[in-house]
Scaffold this motif. Structure first.
Motif, mmCIF file in Angstrom:
data_model
loop_
_atom_site.group_PDB
_atom_site.id
_atom_site.type_symbol
_atom_site.label_atom_id
_atom_site.label_comp_id
_atom_site.label_asym_id
_atom_site.label_seq_id
_atom_site.Cartn_x
_atom_site.Cartn_y
_atom_site.Cartn_z
ATOM 1 N N UNK A 1 0.904 -1.250 -0.008
ATOM 2 C CA UNK A 1 0.104 0.115 0.026
ATOM 3 C C UNK A 1 0.771 1.155 0.104
ATOM 4 N N UNK A 2 0.867 1.827 -1.143
ATOM 5 C CA UNK A 2 1.702 3.224 -1.205
ATOM 6 C C UNK A 2 1.366 4.366 -1.117
ATOM 7 N N UNK A 3 1.786 5.129 -0.499
ATOM 8 C CA UNK A 3 1.349 6.543 -0.054
ATOM 9 C C UNK A 3 1.788 7.431 -1.110
ATOM 10 N N UNK A 4 1.083 8.142 -2.054
ATOM 11 C CA UNK A 4 1.375 8.830 -3.001
ATOM 12 C C UNK A 4 0.852 10.495 -2.553
ATOM 13 N N UNK A 5 0.341 11.033 -3.586
ATOM 14 C CA UNK A 5 -0.243 12.638 -2.909
ATOM 15 C C UNK A 5 -1.118 13.025 -4.343
ATOM 16 N N UNK A 6 -2.154 13.915 -3.582
ATOM 17 C CA UNK A 6 -3.129 14.324 -4.490
ATOM 18 C C UNK A 6 -2.014 15.600 -5.588
ATOM 19 N N UNK A 7 -0.929 15.876 -4.906
ATOM 20 C CA UNK A 7 -0.299 16.812 -5.814
ATOM 21 C C UNK A 7 0.303 16.216 -7.239
ATOM 22 N N UNK A 8 0.158 15.033 -7.484
ATOM 23 C CA UNK A 8 0.137 14.278 -8.824
ATOM 24 C C UNK A 8 -0.553 14.903 -9.661
ATOM 25 N N UNK A 9 -1.733 15.515 -9.421
ATOM 26 C CA UNK A 9 -2.852 16.031 -10.304
ATOM 27 C C UNK A 9 -2.130 17.552 -10.615
ATOM 28 N N UNK A 10 -1.384 17.996 -9.946
ATOM 29 C CA UNK A 10 -0.907 19.387 -10.433
ATOM 30 C C UNK A 10 -1.791 20.503 -10.269
ATOM 31 N N UNK A 11 -1.716 21.204 -11.540
ATOM 32 C CA UNK A 11 -2.785 22.390 -11.368
ATOM 33 C C UNK A 11 -3.880 22.002 -12.160
#
Ligand code: NAD
Ligand code: UGA
Length: 368
Positions: free
Chosen positions: A115-125
């Motif tokens: 189970x890997x934590x990523x981020x909502x920042x991958x969506x960018x702008x």
């Protein structure tokens, strides 16, 4: 199950570990390089918790052994603070991608679910902001970010803020590629601005440093040494999710009781809790005055505006807006966040204030 939690001593890690120990259903093997936050849990001597002070970068053999012995591996290790993305982009890429890849390889080798934590920042702008930057009409309708449909739009290379999102995005892509090729079992979590107890340090207590926004504003409220600084006027939006709501969803993903999380990416957020950062500042001041202000506290801090470059240095660019589409988590997991924005701010603030008052009492010799 035996759960291996890497980065268990961080903000999400301690809240997750606390909940898992309370539930008592699983054995938690917690790993971090920093004991400070997790100490209060280690001190309980719970038979459900085993803690190791290890570094995923340099203690490979030990981590490999723990991965081999685990049923599920949860990877929370990362630099997750925007000040660092600009200050040390190479270090951010190294930890958030290169070192995390070692964990991926160990999971592949031992055939363990990750189970890997990523981020909502991958969506960018947002597409609206991108359109504006291309000189096109910016009246594009703002739609929530959806895991399997939304494009991921980053700024230019010179704006090093995006290295964090790029490293996380690359990690997600590799996991999915291994799923496709090798049947690798994984789930990805994209958190949308979780806040709650133990989020970050206060700069006045830590002798400096740049935590995430809530801690900066709390520092101004409790210590009054600096004003509340709104980066570029605080015009961008964030939607805050209370950590207990988030942990509830994370546990459902880890347990995967309906066997439908494999190969899935999950947004975890509370889209209804959206506000501008300048509104967050005002609401924090109001709630502090209403519920927590005590004799001897500094007066309400001034709210000023500073530029992104002044606050973070060259290479800072902001995410303008990020609203989570949480249909997948609701449908597949039956999850629903419960805390509204005032409750999220109040409960997080309460924890900061209580810790501060305890500290004040200790310093004044009232308690030992
Ligand atoms: P955090 O910084 O509080 O926790 C990260 C933990 O990793 C820290 O305790 C740190 O000591 C540990 N760590 C760092 N390097 C390590 C190493 N080499 N070996 C072992 N441990 C190491 O961050 P957090 O807010 O708890 O975030 C956890 C994860 O969730 C991160 O991957 C982050 O990118 C992601 N995330 C969090 C949020 C949020 O709202 N908090 C939002 C988006 C993404
Ligand atoms: C954070 C971090 O990147 C990660 O922890 C995570 O991936 C993500 O959010 C998340 O929590 O989902 P961000 O929300 O930009 O990114 O981080 P903050 O430092 O909390 O900043 C929020 C906003 O407040 C930004 O616009 C920032 O410029 C602003 N800010 C920050 C201020 O106006 N004043 C401050 O004193 C600090």
């Amino acid at each position: 199950m035996k759960l291996l939690l890497l980065g268990a001593g961080g903000f999400i890690g301690v809240n997750l570990t606390e909940r898992l120990i309370k539930d008592g259903k699983h054995n938690v093997v917690a790993v971090d390089i920093d004991d400070e936050k997790i100490d209060y849990l280690v001190e309980t001597k719970s038979p459900k918790l085993e803690y190791h002070n290890l570094n995923i970068s340099s203690d490979e053999a030990e981590i490999d052994g723990l991965v081999a012995a685990a049923d599920v591996v949860v990877d929370l290790v990362a630099f997750a603070n925007p000040a660092l993305y600009v200050e040390d982009p190479v270090g951010v890429f190294d930890l958030n991608f290169t070192q995390n890849m070692k964990v991926v390889k160990q999971c592949l080798k031992h055939k363990k679910r990750l189970v890997q934590f990523s981020t909502c920042e991958v969506y960018g702008i947002t597409p609206a902001k991108a359109a504006e930057q291309f000189g096109l009409s910016s009246d594009t309708h703002i739609t929530p970010f959806s895991e399997d449909e939304s494009p991921l739009i980053m700024g230019p290379v010179k704006n090093h803020r995006w290295i964090y999102a790029c490293a996380k995005q690359l990690l997600e892509r590799i996991l999915d590629a291994h799923w496709k090729r090798d049947g690798f079992q994984f789930s990805v979590i994209r958190p949308f601005n979780f806040i709650g107890p133990r989020i970050d340090f206060l700069p006045s207590e830590a002798g400096g440093g740049s935590p995430r926004v809530f801690s900066h504003f709390m520092d101004a409220l409790l210590y009054g040494k600096k004003p509340i600084k709104l980066v570029d006027g605080g015009e961008v939006y964030r939607a805050y999710t209370y950590i207990d709501d988030a942990v509830d969803c994370i546990v459902r993903i880890i347990e995967d009781n309906n066997s439908n999380c494999e190969g899935q990416i999950f947004n975890i957020g509370q889209p209804e809790n959206e506000l501008k950062i300048k509104e967050l500042a005002v609401r924090m001041c109001e709630l502090f005055d209403e519920h927590f202000r005590a004799e001897g506290d500094p007066p309400r801090p001034e709210i000023i505006t500073v530029s992104g470059e002044e606050f973070y240095g060259k290479g800072y660019e902001d995410c303008d807006r990020r609203i989570a589409d949480i249909t997948k988590a609701k449908t597949l997991l039956g999850w629903q966040p419960e805390y509204d924005i005032d409750q999220v701010i109040f409960k997080t603030m309460e924890h900061f204030v209580n810790s501060h008052r305890e500290k004040q009492k200790k310093e004044s010799g009232e308690v030992f």
